[in-house]
Design a protein around this motif. Structure first.
Motif, PDB file in Angstrom:
ATOM      1  N   THR A 186      -2.979   4.171 -10.907  1.00  0.00           N
ATOM      2  CA  THR A 186      -1.443   4.466 -10.887  1.00  0.00           C
ATOM      3  C   THR A 186      -0.672   4.592  -9.521  1.00  0.00           C
ATOM      4  O   THR A 186       0.168   3.753  -9.161  1.00  0.00           O
ATOM      5  CB  THR A 186      -1.181   6.157 -11.454  1.00  0.00           C
ATOM      6  N   PRO A 187      -1.240   5.187  -8.454  1.00  0.00           N
ATOM      7  CA  PRO A 187      -0.675   4.801  -7.034  1.00  0.00           C
ATOM      8  C   PRO A 187      -0.659   3.608  -6.644  1.00  0.00           C
ATOM      9  O   PRO A 187       0.026   3.182  -5.825  1.00  0.00           O
ATOM     10  CB  PRO A 187      -1.557   5.854  -6.233  1.00  0.00           C
ATOM     11  N   ILE A 188      -1.718   2.865  -6.740  1.00  0.00           N
ATOM     12  CA  ILE A 188      -2.066   1.474  -6.480  1.00  0.00           C
ATOM     13  C   ILE A 188      -0.970   0.456  -7.196  1.00  0.00           C
ATOM     14  O   ILE A 188      -0.522  -0.115  -6.493  1.00  0.00           O
ATOM     15  CB  ILE A 188      -3.401   0.835  -6.500  1.00  0.00           C
ATOM     16  N   THR A 204      -1.831 -10.643   4.396  1.00  0.00           N
ATOM     17  CA  THR A 204      -2.280  -9.433   4.925  1.00  0.00           C
ATOM     18  C   THR A 204      -2.019  -8.326   4.061  1.00  0.00           C
ATOM     19  O   THR A 204      -3.107  -7.421   3.636  1.00  0.00           O
ATOM     20  CB  THR A 204      -1.767  -9.135   6.579  1.00  0.00           C
ATOM     21  N   TYR A 205      -0.814  -8.267   3.463  1.00  0.00           N
ATOM     22  CA  TYR A 205      -0.467  -7.139   2.385  1.00  0.00           C
ATOM     23  C   TYR A 205      -1.530  -7.299   1.151  1.00  0.00           C
ATOM     24  O   TYR A 205      -1.740  -6.343   0.576  1.00  0.00           O
ATOM     25  CB  TYR A 205       1.011  -7.138   2.518  1.00  0.00           C
ATOM     26  N   ARG A 206      -1.454  -8.573   0.872  1.00  0.00           N
ATOM     27  CA  ARG A 206      -2.435  -8.795  -0.227  1.00  0.00           C
ATOM     28  C   ARG A 206      -3.715  -8.424  -0.348  1.00  0.00           C
ATOM     29  O   ARG A 206      -4.345  -7.730  -1.165  1.00  0.00           O
ATOM     30  CB  ARG A 206      -2.011 -10.276  -0.886  1.00  0.00           C
ATOM     31  N   MET A 211      -7.685  -4.443  -1.453  1.00  0.00           N
ATOM     32  CA  MET A 211      -8.823  -3.528  -1.213  1.00  0.00           C
ATOM     33  C   MET A 211      -8.719  -2.032  -1.701  1.00  0.00           C
ATOM     34  O   MET A 211      -9.551  -1.467  -2.088  1.00  0.00           O
ATOM     35  CB  MET A 211      -8.725  -3.299   0.463  1.00  0.00           C
ATOM     36  N   PHE A 212      -7.325  -1.718  -1.832  1.00  0.00           N
ATOM     37  CA  PHE A 212      -7.124  -0.425  -2.561  1.00  0.00           C
ATOM     38  C   PHE A 212      -7.371  -0.578  -3.981  1.00  0.00           C
ATOM     39  O   PHE A 212      -7.981   0.206  -4.625  1.00  0.00           O
ATOM     40  CB  PHE A 212      -5.355  -0.153  -2.203  1.00  0.00           C
ATOM     41  N   TYR A 213      -7.112  -1.818  -4.652  1.00  0.00           N
ATOM     42  CA  TYR A 213      -7.692  -1.778  -6.140  1.00  0.00           C
ATOM     43  C   TYR A 213      -9.029  -1.489  -6.221  1.00  0.00           C
ATOM     44  O   TYR A 213      -9.629  -1.141  -7.189  1.00  0.00           O
ATOM     45  CB  TYR A 213      -7.133  -3.111  -6.592  1.00  0.00           C
ATOM     46  N   SER A 214      -9.803  -2.483  -5.242  1.00  0.00           N
ATOM     47  CA  SER A 214     -11.214  -2.304  -5.417  1.00  0.00           C
ATOM     48  C   SER A 214     -11.733  -0.866  -5.220  1.00  0.00           C
ATOM     49  O   SER A 214     -12.699  -0.371  -5.839  1.00  0.00           O
ATOM     50  CB  SER A 214     -11.965  -3.158  -4.343  1.00  0.00           C
TER      51      SER A 214
END
Length: 819
Positions: A186-188, A204-206, A211-214
């Motif tokens: 949810t926060p991601i 870069t942002y992608r 990384m956050f999704y992983s």
């Protein structure tokens, strides 16, 4: 992009499936069980902080040691364990209570109330419908991302930790795994949505998002595996392992995401170059600050560091609504409501103007339809005049509402006033009134100092009655010189810079107020102009000024306090008058009874004297033995008459305060024998057996011999009067500690415990209906009490109804004093 994630039909089908799963999740939530009390952690100990039901045998502050043999460390471990139980299941607990280990079995209750379950169902359903609404209105990537963020948030709320034994176990556990996945993503999703919304799409942002999704997916998998181990094994180690991962890995990750989103939003708002983007970001910031940031500050952070949240779960759910709603406005039509109007309070005027325009149109239409053939100008003028009259009242109402809800007021004025005034009206004494005012005023308007100062009469001095922070004035008083006042004190007195401009006050003496830490003083003055007290306040803890609503509330408190004090004083006067009237009435009755009894007491010995005197005259030649018997009776009745007259005369002296005692050294045992010898006649005619146990040793007291003799005779007379014929009275003398004692023990009627404190009162007669006909003056024991007090002696009374009484006269021992 025609994938299932963007195809509207596919999205609605997936949403329908998730909606059904959410319904089952809410059903599990409704069946979630928990202990009938709440606990807090303290150095690895669980302390009971609140009892939810009164059925449990435990009490607040008891220390929980084990639950079904498990030594849990916090409430989250307990929650996971009880999620495997059903409502009304019993669990065995051991706990530390009053220095001992106790054991009990408690029945589990509903974790959520019906209201909380309804809130969970409502909020999760609203998130789902809001996500569908947005995706139907827009097919932009940001709308699709918002949809998934909203759906995942609905899953987090509806599929929250709940009863995993309901229905098929695999489905319940699968739902919890979906909850963990949704919570991690949810926060991601929201982070991804915001970056897309503001146009941050560089590589870069992608990469950061990937990384956050992983991390989120890996964390969800790790949590799910730990969860399955915990609910399958139900070992303390596996439960604590899962909770530790949840608290020390997942929650920091969640907070990191919230901090990241907040930073991105603030940075984007600062660098925004056009008004449209700025307005959209304002909506996002507005919703994010009320929702996720509030969640982090009031829920997540406290749970991490203190072990408990700072707000109820249902309120947290409602706050979270603000974020998706504000996002939906920003996506669909950011101009729908201008956020600047809310921030600048001009929303008030928009509502007022819109409402008045609508009112004008309705009035114009109504007048035109009702009155046919009227000039078109007249209805317009009438409607305009009516709207003009409505403008100011409506504007004031809306302004006050918005101010209270969004800006500065710390309390609801009307509710506070009602509650406060009810407390005042229910006060029955001035001290409790002062305590309530100080406590309630400080609760509603937190201040550094507050005091209730009473004006004491007739001294006319002001002293503190209840306070917080005015310790320096305890025990001190000031002269209240009403005649030399420069003002009538009809309005509050205050420091000008501590009160909102425009409030009607009287300016205070700066030096005096600063010296005592005072800011605001309310005179408590009755409608008749009598000053009763002053309510004194210091600075607000918030540092803010006193507002008009504060002054209005406290003015009402002061006015009603004055009325309450008037009522309390009037009630006190009426009660005193009533008690005095009752006392006088009782005294009159007692004196009437006294006169009646004295008359009877005087007649009885006089009649006996007269009868036996006449017999001696008529039988002048009767035997000397018979003559002696008659003379003994005459002498005994004369002594009895003398004692009665002496009692009346002595009590008259006692009442006037002129009774005196001539002290000398008296042989106590010898005096006791003399008294018993004088009382032989009364024992004889009453047919009561006298048992004497008079000490043979020398016992001396410093006393008025006649007074001590009178006390002994009154005690003996009292014992004879309340004893049946053919019973015994035992009289003994002895030493006890530093006293010599004269003890009279009878086998009479006895005295009830309720009357023991009253028998020494003048004119008192027993209320016992069986004894009420017993004659007497009601003065004997009162005289005895006065004599013993004058000799620094004591009267010890022991009695049992139906068994008799014991009266012990104790006089200070002269021989022990000499030693």
């Amino acid at each position: 992009m025609k994938s299932a994630f963007k195809n509207r039909t596919a999205l609605i089908i997936i949403d329908a499936i998730i909606f059904l799963l959410c319904i089952f999740g809410v059903y599990r939530v409704a069946l979630k069980a928990y202990l009938p009390f709440n606990v807090t952690s303290n150095n690895s100990y669980l302390i009971i902080s609140e009892l939810i039901t009164e059925e449990a045998q435990v009490a607040v502050k008891d220390t929980i040691l084990t639950i079904d043999g498990y030594e849990f460390r916090n409430w989250e471990e307990i929650e996971l364990y009880t999620d495997g139980k059903n409502i009304n299941d019993n669990v065995n607990i051991s706990y530390f209570k009053s220095g001992q280990i106790a054991y009990s079995s408690v029945s589990l209750i509903n974790y959520y109330s019906v209201f909380e379950v309804i809130i969970i169902a409502f909020v999760s359903a609203l998130f789902i419908f809001l996500s569908i609404f947005v995706v139907l209105k827009s097919d932009e990537d940001s709308a699709i991302l918002f949809h998934w963020a909203n759906i995942s948030l609905a899953m987090v709320i509806a599929m929250t930790s709940a009863n995993y034994t309901v229905g098929p176990q695999f489905l319940s556990r699968f739902l919890h795994m979906l909850f963990l996945l949704a919570f991690c993503l949810t926060p991601i999703f929201f982070m991804h949505f915001i970056s897309n919304f503001i146009g941050w799409t560089n590589k870069t942002y992608r990469f950061v998002l990937l990384m956050f999704y992983s991390i989120g997916i890996i964390l969800a998998g790790f949590l799910s595996y730990s969860y399955l181990l915990a609910v399958r094994n139900l070992s303390l180690e596996s439960i604590q392992h899962y909770i530790s991962i949840y608290n020390f890995i997942f929650r920091p990750f969640l907070l990191l995401c919230i901090i990241g989103i907040t930073s991105v939003l603030i940075y984007s708002f600062i660098i925004a170059k056009d008004a449209i983007t700025s307005k959209k970001l304002k909506w996002l910031l507005f919703g994010f600050l009320i929702g996720p940031v509030a969640f982090a500050i009031l829920w997540a952070f406290p749970l991490m560091f203190f072990g408990y949240p700072l707000m109820p779960e249902y309120l947290m759910h409602l706050l979270l609504l603000s974020f998706p709603v504000s996002i939906a406005i920003a996506i669909v039509k950011y101009q729908m409501m201008d956020i600047d109007l809310i921030l600048r309070r001009s929303m008030v005027y928009s509502i007022v103007v819109g409402g008045l325009i609508l009112t004008y149109i309705l009035l114009l239409t109504l007048i035109t339809d009702l009155v046919k053939g009227i000039n078109d100008t007249i209805p317009a003028v009438i409607a305009a005049v009516m709207v003009a009259f409505l403008l100011q009242p409506v504007k004031n109402k809306v302004q006050k509402f918005v101010d209270k809800k969004f800006f500065r007021l710390e309390y609801d004025y009307r509710e506070a006033q009602k509650m406060f005034l009810d407390e005042i009206k229910n006060s029955n004494d001035i001290k409790s009134l002062a305590d309530k005012i100080v406590t309630q005023a400080d609760a509603l308007i937190p201040v550094e100092k507050i005091g209730f100062f009473i004006i004491r009469q007739p001294e006319n001095r002001v002293s503190i009655l209840a306070h917080k922070g005015f310790e320096i004035l305890i025990g001190r008083s000031l002269k209240f010189d009403e005649e030399n006042l420069k003002t009538d004190l009809s309005i509050p007195v205050a420091l000008d810079d501590e009160v909102e401009p425009g409030v009607v006050i009287e300016s205070a003496d700066l030096n005096v107020f600063k010296r005592w830490g005072m800011v605001l003083v309310f005179p408590i003055k009755s409608p008749s102009g009598v000053f009763h007290a002053f309510l004194v306040l210091g600075t607000k803890k918030s540092g803010a000024r006193y507002y008009q609503e504060d002054i209005d509330l406290l003015n009402n408190v002061a006015a009603n306090s004055a009325l309450t004090i008037d009522r309390i004083k009037l009630q006190k006067e009426l009660i005193i008058e009533h008690l005095e009237a009752e006392r006088l009435e009782e005294l009159n009755k007692m004196k009437s009874l006294f006169v009646s009894n004295v008359t009877h007491e005087l007649k009885t010995p006089l009649s006996s004297i007269k009868i036996f005197t006449e017999l001696l005259k008529e039988k002048a030649g009767c035997e000397s033995e018979k003559s002696q018997e008659y003379l003994d009776i005459i002498e005994g009745e004369s002594d009895r008459l003398k004692r009665l007259i002496d009692n009346v005369l002595d009590f008259a002296k006692i009442e006037r305060g002129i009774k005196t005692y001539e002290m000398s050294v008296v042989d106590f045992n010898h005096l006791s024998l003399e008294v018993l010898n004088m009382m032989q006649y009364q024992f004889k005619i009453s047919k009561i057996n006298l048992i004497m146990d008079i000490g043979s040793d020398e016992s001396f007291i410093t006393a008025d011999k006649d007074a001590v003799e009178e006390a002994m005779m009154n005690i003996l007379s009292n014992a004879i009067k309340y004893s049946e014929q053919n019973t015994s009275i035992t009289v003994s003398t002895f030493k006890r500690n530093s006293y010599v004692c004269f003890e009279v023990v009878d086998e009479g009627y006895g005295i009830s415990e309720t009357e023991l404190d009253d028998i020494f009162k003048p004119y008192y007669r027993t209320k016992d209906t069986n004894l009420v006909k017993t004659k007497g003056t009601g003065l004997g024991l009162a005289i005895v009490k006065d004599i013993l007090d004058a000799h620094n002696g004591k009267i010890i009374v022991e009695s049992s109804l139906g068994k008799g009484s014991s009266f012990t006269l104790q006089f200070p021992n002269e021989s022990s004093n000499k030693k």
